[in-house]
Design a protein around this motif. Sequence first.
Motif, mmCIF file in Angstrom:
data_model
loop_
_atom_site.group_PDB
_atom_site.id
_atom_site.type_symbol
_atom_site.label_atom_id
_atom_site.label_comp_id
_atom_site.label_asym_id
_atom_site.label_seq_id
_atom_site.Cartn_x
_atom_site.Cartn_y
_atom_site.Cartn_z
ATOM 1 N N LEU A 7 -6.513 0.652 9.638
ATOM 2 C CA LEU A 7 -6.546 1.469 8.424
ATOM 3 C C LEU A 7 -5.189 1.449 7.726
ATOM 4 C CD1 LEU A 7 -8.593 4.542 9.636
ATOM 5 C CD2 LEU A 7 -9.300 2.773 8.035
ATOM 6 N N ASN A 8 -4.153 1.608 8.514
ATOM 7 C CA ASN A 8 -2.822 1.617 7.903
ATOM 8 C C ASN A 8 -2.489 0.281 7.274
ATOM 9 O OD1 ASN A 8 -2.160 4.256 8.456
ATOM 10 N ND2 ASN A 8 -1.380 3.784 10.500
ATOM 11 N N LEU A 9 -2.884 -0.761 7.931
ATOM 12 C CA LEU A 9 -2.606 -2.082 7.369
ATOM 13 C C LEU A 9 -3.358 -2.278 6.061
ATOM 14 C CD1 LEU A 9 -2.579 -4.331 10.550
ATOM 15 C CD2 LEU A 9 -0.665 -3.813 9.040
ATOM 16 N N GLU A 10 -4.570 -1.815 6.034
ATOM 17 C CA GLU A 10 -5.320 -1.949 4.789
ATOM 18 C C GLU A 10 -4.666 -1.138 3.676
ATOM 19 O OE1 GLU A 10 -9.339 -0.959 5.647
ATOM 20 O OE2 GLU A 10 -9.820 -3.014 6.260
ATOM 21 N N ARG A 11 -4.191 0.023 4.039
ATOM 22 C CA ARG A 11 -3.494 0.824 3.024
ATOM 23 C C ARG A 11 -2.222 0.119 2.574
ATOM 24 N NH1 ARG A 11 -4.702 5.393 5.482
ATOM 25 N NH2 ARG A 11 -2.819 5.310 6.730
ATOM 26 N N ASP A 12 -1.546 -0.475 3.532
ATOM 27 C CA ASP A 12 -0.327 -1.182 3.164
ATOM 28 C C ASP A 12 -0.630 -2.343 2.233
ATOM 29 O OD1 ASP A 12 1.266 0.497 4.539
ATOM 30 O OD2 ASP A 12 1.416 -0.743 6.339
ATOM 31 N N VAL A 13 -1.721 -3.007 2.527
ATOM 32 C CA VAL A 13 -2.091 -4.122 1.655
ATOM 33 C C VAL A 13 -2.336 -3.604 0.240
ATOM 34 C CG1 VAL A 13 -3.911 -5.784 1.184
ATOM 35 C CG2 VAL A 13 -2.975 -5.595 3.475
ATOM 36 N N GLU A 14 -3.049 -2.519 0.150
ATOM 37 C CA GLU A 14 -3.298 -1.962 -1.181
ATOM 38 C C GLU A 14 -1.989 -1.574 -1.851
ATOM 39 O OE1 GLU A 14 -6.049 1.248 -0.891
ATOM 40 O OE2 GLU A 14 -7.403 0.104 0.402
ATOM 41 N N ASP A 15 -1.124 -0.939 -1.102
ATOM 42 C CA ASP A 15 0.153 -0.533 -1.692
ATOM 43 C C ASP A 15 0.951 -1.733 -2.155
ATOM 44 O OD1 ASP A 15 -0.465 2.064 -1.243
ATOM 45 O OD2 ASP A 15 0.662 2.234 0.623
ATOM 46 N N LEU A 16 0.957 -2.739 -1.335
ATOM 47 C CA LEU A 16 1.734 -3.912 -1.712
ATOM 48 C C LEU A 16 1.121 -4.610 -2.915
ATOM 49 C CD1 LEU A 16 2.592 -5.324 1.815
ATOM 50 C CD2 LEU A 16 4.151 -4.318 0.163
ATOM 51 N N GLN A 17 -0.181 -4.581 -2.988
ATOM 52 C CA GLN A 17 -0.812 -5.180 -4.159
ATOM 53 C C GLN A 17 -0.452 -4.396 -5.411
ATOM 54 O OE1 GLN A 17 -4.879 -5.250 -2.941
ATOM 55 N NE2 GLN A 17 -4.771 -7.364 -2.171
ATOM 56 N N ARG A 18 -0.434 -3.092 -5.274
ATOM 57 C CA ARG A 18 -0.024 -2.291 -6.427
ATOM 58 C C ARG A 18 1.427 -2.566 -6.781
ATOM 59 N NH1 ARG A 18 -3.494 1.902 -4.463
ATOM 60 N NH2 ARG A 18 -1.845 2.646 -3.115
ATOM 61 N N ASP A 19 2.230 -2.657 -5.742
ATOM 62 C CA ASP A 19 3.649 -2.968 -5.965
ATOM 63 C C ASP A 19 3.807 -4.279 -6.708
ATOM 64 O OD1 ASP A 19 5.503 -1.142 -5.346
ATOM 65 O OD2 ASP A 19 5.888 -1.821 -3.306
ATOM 66 N N LYS A 20 3.108 -5.230 -6.223
ATOM 67 C CA LYS A 20 3.218 -6.552 -6.831
ATOM 68 C C LYS A 20 2.789 -6.510 -8.299
ATOM 69 C CE LYS A 20 1.579 -11.272 -6.167
ATOM 70 N NZ LYS A 20 0.642 -12.132 -5.406
ATOM 71 N N ALA A 21 1.691 -5.847 -8.533
ATOM 72 C CA ALA A 21 1.214 -5.759 -9.904
ATOM 73 C C ALA A 21 2.227 -5.049 -10.792
ATOM 74 C CB ALA A 21 -0.128 -5.036 -9.944
ATOM 75 N N ARG A 22 2.806 -3.993 -10.253
ATOM 76 C CA ARG A 22 3.773 -3.250 -11.061
ATOM 77 C C ARG A 22 4.999 -4.111 -11.350
ATOM 78 N NH1 ARG A 22 8.132 -0.782 -9.578
ATOM 79 N NH2 ARG A 22 7.561 -0.897 -7.383
ATOM 80 N N LEU A 23 5.480 -4.769 -10.322
ATOM 81 C CA LEU A 23 6.656 -5.612 -10.528
ATOM 82 C C LEU A 23 6.364 -6.721 -11.515
ATOM 83 C CD1 LEU A 23 7.965 -5.811 -6.876
ATOM 84 C CD2 LEU A 23 8.979 -4.580 -8.789
ATOM 85 N N LEU A 24 5.165 -7.217 -11.441
ATOM 86 C CA LEU A 24 4.799 -8.272 -12.374
ATOM 87 C C LEU A 24 4.807 -7.743 -13.802
ATOM 88 C CD1 LEU A 24 4.173 -11.129 -11.535
ATOM 89 C CD2 LEU A 24 1.764 -10.628 -11.821
ATOM 90 N N ARG A 25 4.246 -6.576 -13.953
ATOM 91 C CA ARG A 25 4.242 -5.980 -15.295
ATOM 92 C C ARG A 25 5.664 -5.760 -15.789
ATOM 93 N NH1 ARG A 25 0.272 -2.680 -13.166
ATOM 94 N NH2 ARG A 25 1.791 -1.032 -12.868
#
Length: 616
Positions: A524-542
């Motif tokens: 569960l934590n890993l899945e949450r981390d994946v989501e967080d990192l995806q959000r991070d990546k998207a934000r950084l990209l923006r």
Amino acid sequence: MTRLDRSSHSGGGPAKGSRPLNSLLAGHRVAQPPSASGSRASVQDIDLIDILWRQDIDLGAGREVFDYSHRQKEQDVDKELQDGAEQEDTWPGEGAEVLARNLLVDGETGESFPAQFPADISSLTEAVPSESEPPGLQNNLLSPLLTGTESPFDLEQQWQDLMSIMEMQAMEVNTSTSEILYNAPPGDPLSTNYSLAPNTPINQNVSLHQASLGGCSQDFSIFSPEVESLPVASSSTLLPLVPSNSTSLNSTFGSTNLAGLFFPPQLNGTANDTVGPDLPDPLGGLLDEAMLDEISLMDLAIEEGFNSVQASQLEEEFDSDSGLSLDSSHSPSSLSSSEGSSSSSSSSSSSSSASSSASSSFSEEGAVGYSSDSETLDLEEAEGAVGYQPEYSKFCRMSYQDPSQLSCLPYLEHVGHNHTYNMAPSALDSADLPPPSTLKKGSKEKQADFLDKQMSRDEHRARAMKIPFTNDKIINLPVEEFNELLSKYQLSEAQLSLIRDIRRRGKNKMAAQNCRKRKLDTILNLERDVEDLQRDKARLLREKVEFLRSLRQMKQKVQSLYQEVFGRLRDENGRPYSPSQYALQYAGDGSVLLIPRTLADQQARRQERKPKDRRK
DNA sequence: ACGTGCTGTCATTAT
DNA sequence: TGATAATGACAGCAC
């Protein structure tokens, strides 16, 4: 040592490998939102990037990207990816509207500058005797970034070059200046004009725009109001810059050689109509769609080659406001550590998963174990040590499987298996069990038979071997008490062996249950981390796209300013200088010098080398 | 009948 | 060194 039930395990069966874990994963994902699937991460990333580019480049990003407070909240509203339309038409409409005001605000970057600026540019550019400059030379004034046909790699190179320059300038620009600049009140001309994100490379580049050209136009208010006398260079080769209106220049360019920026040896002239004396409205050029297309090209080029320096810069700059769950408890490293230190993983995950009801429910529940609470002990005391009635202890020790607790885990709701060979879920409900004293003899036997069927194998064995205490005690008593208990009775070797096996198996059973829960928690934590990192990546990209866009705008503005200054220069005979022979250079003391092209090129090359050497 | 998920158990390793 | 915990692997059971 005798293994009473070893025959049931062949031990040579086909390796099922990670099937349990896979099935856990599969079972869990059923309850996950569609976006939570980690297996689609790569596809999601591609889609995300695509969406981002389309959103940011074609539509423009909202100015809140550069608003510090907004960006702090950004992690809470990172669903903007789905509602990208929210940002649509932000700057076109806003720009048209604000053009009527005194301040023109760039809808994308939040950048503000006086509405007079473009008008004055136009008027000034008209005033510049452009016909005195050959078109070919005029092209030399254009930044390579403005050329529409250059390759993405050239664009990237330009970006890196500018980053190098900004790195140098960062040495001179106090960090606090950036903050002051950003946090300045709205009336502050600097912040009003260039209210960019704090502590960004772009922000450091703001100094470029502070170059004063007070005499060029009274409305050139974006530049420093402090119009001071121009330091006159007495060198024979360095002609003092003498604007036709005899006003002075002041700049914070440091030693940046603008000639190196705007007078590259080879220039593509196709973008000459973007910026220059003919440009009707420089601001319109800033918002030009073609320019945004170029940005998209540049982004595409840089996306793969976003170098570590830029990445680290971005990382540093957004560390403070990311607000994302990059804390230790959520980081993959922490997870791995929690995996490693098994005893602490459960508690650590509980502290890290407050947002996850499923995970926290697991964690708050704590490590599972055979219940040794007072109820169990009381019952056992009541029944007596010799009178072995495993059903009572079983109720308690399996209490952790209360369905109400399992209901906290949506993906485990369907778990209701009846492993009758070992436990009796129906017996878990104490309401189904009337007190023995109230039972008649017949029903008592019935109940006993029923419970007898629900006994675990070990309990059956214990009963068969006439073990004089409960399995619960065997399993849960501390070592000392356990040994004490054993010493109280005269037990045969077979009995002692069985007792030890029961204890070992019982403890291992709890360990297995804990292990599985930890595993689930980790997933569960890993899945949450994946989501967080995806959000991070998207934000950084923006943010990267926004920075690139802002950088381009600044380059254009500086270039316009350069052209204005240069175009107003006159020699002793009142004739304009040829851009092919002269270039403007900003000295470290703030003065602006008109120097021969050859010298300017030399210095530009020298400055290009410096940052590269420093990086090594 | 077969696949899946859960659980208990064993063997092994780590603490 | 023994006890215990953790974990991979396997088998059995229920669905």
